[in-house]
Design a protein around this motif. Structure first.
Motif, mmCIF file in Angstrom:
data_model
loop_
_atom_site.group_PDB
_atom_site.id
_atom_site.type_symbol
_atom_site.label_atom_id
_atom_site.label_comp_id
_atom_site.label_asym_id
_atom_site.label_seq_id
_atom_site.Cartn_x
_atom_site.Cartn_y
_atom_site.Cartn_z
ATOM 1 N N ARG A 1 72.192 -21.679 100.638
ATOM 2 C CA ARG A 1 73.506 -21.039 100.556
ATOM 3 C C ARG A 1 74.375 -21.218 101.789
ATOM 4 N NH1 ARG A 1 70.723 -15.836 98.225
ATOM 5 N NH2 ARG A 1 70.329 -16.570 96.127
ATOM 6 N N ARG A 2 73.755 -21.435 102.937
ATOM 7 C CA ARG A 2 74.529 -21.547 104.187
ATOM 8 C C ARG A 2 75.361 -22.824 104.163
ATOM 9 N NH1 ARG A 2 73.962 -23.959 109.292
ATOM 10 N NH2 ARG A 2 72.168 -25.103 108.528
ATOM 11 N N ARG A 3 76.574 -22.720 104.639
ATOM 12 C CA ARG A 3 77.443 -23.897 104.693
ATOM 13 C C ARG A 3 76.997 -24.813 105.832
ATOM 14 N NH1 ARG A 3 81.745 -22.818 101.403
ATOM 15 N NH2 ARG A 3 82.019 -20.638 100.903
ATOM 16 N N HIS A 4 76.966 -26.117 105.555
ATOM 17 C CA HIS A 4 76.515 -27.109 106.528
ATOM 18 C C HIS A 4 77.683 -28.016 106.912
ATOM 19 C CE1 HIS A 4 72.120 -26.420 106.031
ATOM 20 N NE2 HIS A 4 72.505 -25.999 104.841
ATOM 21 N N SER A 5 77.842 -28.255 108.188
ATOM 22 C CA SER A 5 78.934 -29.124 108.633
ATOM 23 C C SER A 5 78.735 -30.556 108.141
ATOM 24 C CB SER A 5 79.049 -29.097 110.155
ATOM 25 O OG SER A 5 77.858 -29.572 110.747
ATOM 26 N N ALA A 6 77.511 -30.995 108.010
ATOM 27 C CA ALA A 6 77.244 -32.358 107.530
ATOM 28 C C ALA A 6 77.619 -32.535 106.060
ATOM 29 C CB ALA A 6 75.769 -32.713 107.726
ATOM 30 N N LEU A 7 77.801 -31.438 105.338
ATOM 31 C CA LEU A 7 78.155 -31.492 103.922
ATOM 32 C C LEU A 7 79.608 -31.042 103.709
ATOM 33 C CD1 LEU A 7 74.914 -29.909 102.407
ATOM 34 C CD2 LEU A 7 75.422 -32.322 102.771
ATOM 35 N N TYR B 1 81.171 -28.669 105.124
ATOM 36 C CA TYR B 1 81.173 -27.204 105.108
ATOM 37 C C TYR B 1 81.014 -26.622 103.708
ATOM 38 C CZ TYR B 1 82.106 -27.504 109.997
ATOM 39 O OH TYR B 1 81.985 -27.789 111.322
ATOM 40 N N LEU B 2 80.202 -27.280 102.901
ATOM 41 C CA LEU B 2 79.795 -26.751 101.607
ATOM 42 C C LEU B 2 78.344 -26.330 101.718
ATOM 43 C CD1 LEU B 2 81.196 -29.532 99.255
ATOM 44 C CD2 LEU B 2 82.154 -27.261 99.610
ATOM 45 N N SER B 3 77.953 -25.391 100.883
ATOM 46 C CA SER B 3 76.532 -25.056 100.830
ATOM 47 C C SER B 3 75.828 -26.206 100.101
ATOM 48 C CB SER B 3 76.313 -23.746 100.082
ATOM 49 O OG SER B 3 76.556 -23.921 98.705
ATOM 50 N N PRO B 4 74.544 -26.394 100.302
ATOM 51 C CA PRO B 4 73.847 -27.464 99.587
ATOM 52 C C PRO B 4 73.990 -27.354 98.067
ATOM 53 C CG PRO B 4 72.493 -26.705 101.381
ATOM 54 C CD PRO B 4 73.669 -25.767 101.296
ATOM 55 N N MET B 5 74.002 -26.138 97.545
ATOM 56 C CA MET B 5 74.171 -25.964 96.100
ATOM 57 C C MET B 5 75.565 -26.432 95.657
ATOM 58 S SD MET B 5 72.164 -22.305 95.850
ATOM 59 C CE MET B 5 72.923 -21.796 94.351
ATOM 60 N N GLU B 6 76.596 -26.064 96.416
ATOM 61 C CA GLU B 6 77.955 -26.488 96.084
ATOM 62 C C GLU B 6 78.094 -28.003 96.207
ATOM 63 O OE1 GLU B 6 80.481 -22.609 97.614
ATOM 64 O OE2 GLU B 6 79.926 -24.174 99.039
ATOM 65 N N PHE B 7 77.502 -28.567 97.251
ATOM 66 C CA PHE B 7 77.557 -30.013 97.464
ATOM 67 C C PHE B 7 76.900 -30.758 96.311
ATOM 68 C CE2 PHE B 7 75.915 -34.025 99.115
ATOM 69 C CZ PHE B 7 77.066 -34.562 99.661
ATOM 70 N N GLU B 8 75.746 -30.291 95.872
ATOM 71 C CA GLU B 8 75.044 -30.931 94.767
ATOM 72 C C GLU B 8 75.861 -30.836 93.474
ATOM 73 O OE1 GLU B 8 70.793 -30.720 92.389
ATOM 74 O OE2 GLU B 8 71.047 -29.595 94.240
ATOM 75 N N GLN B 9 76.451 -29.681 93.204
ATOM 76 C CA GLN B 9 77.285 -29.525 92.012
ATOM 77 C C GLN B 9 78.479 -30.470 92.061
ATOM 78 O OE1 GLN B 9 78.227 -25.374 92.034
ATOM 79 N NE2 GLN B 9 76.244 -24.764 91.186
ATOM 80 N N HIS B 10 79.116 -30.549 93.222
ATOM 81 C CA HIS B 10 80.256 -31.455 93.392
ATOM 82 C C HIS B 10 79.819 -32.904 93.192
ATOM 83 C CE1 HIS B 10 84.021 -33.035 94.883
ATOM 84 N NE2 HIS B 10 83.348 -33.766 95.759
ATOM 85 N N HIS B 11 78.695 -33.266 93.764
ATOM 86 C CA HIS B 11 78.174 -34.638 93.652
ATOM 87 C C HIS B 11 77.872 -34.979 92.189
ATOM 88 C CE1 HIS B 11 76.136 -38.319 94.693
ATOM 89 N NE2 HIS B 11 75.080 -37.919 94.013
#
Length: 69
Positions: A41-47, A49-59
């Motif tokens: 759930r934590r936002r990552h600067s490498a992504l 500033y999306l959470s890994p879950m949000e990044f995966e959904q976007h991807h």
């Protein structure tokens, strides 16, 4: 709650043997909660500033769109 540890999560202040088990179960639960937050759930600067879950959904959304085109 950790499976199988319902009895350990009661506050056992009068029983020293159970007290250490209760503390251990509580510690495991807190560590699990923190790891879930940190890894999912934590936002990552490498992504961006999306959470890994949000990044995966976007991807996945963008991958489906590019396959459809």
């Amino acid at each position: 709650m950790i499976a199988g540890h319902k009895a350990l999560l009661r506050s056992p202040r009068n029983c020293p043997q159970t007290s250490s088990r209760w503390i251990q179960a509580q510690a495991r639960l807190e560590i699990f909660r923190w790891l879930t937050y940190y890894n999912a759930r934590r936002r990552h600067s490498a992504l961006s500033y999306l959470s890994p879950m949000e990044f995966e959904q976007h991807h996945r959304r963008t991958a489906k769109l590019s396959l459809a085109a």
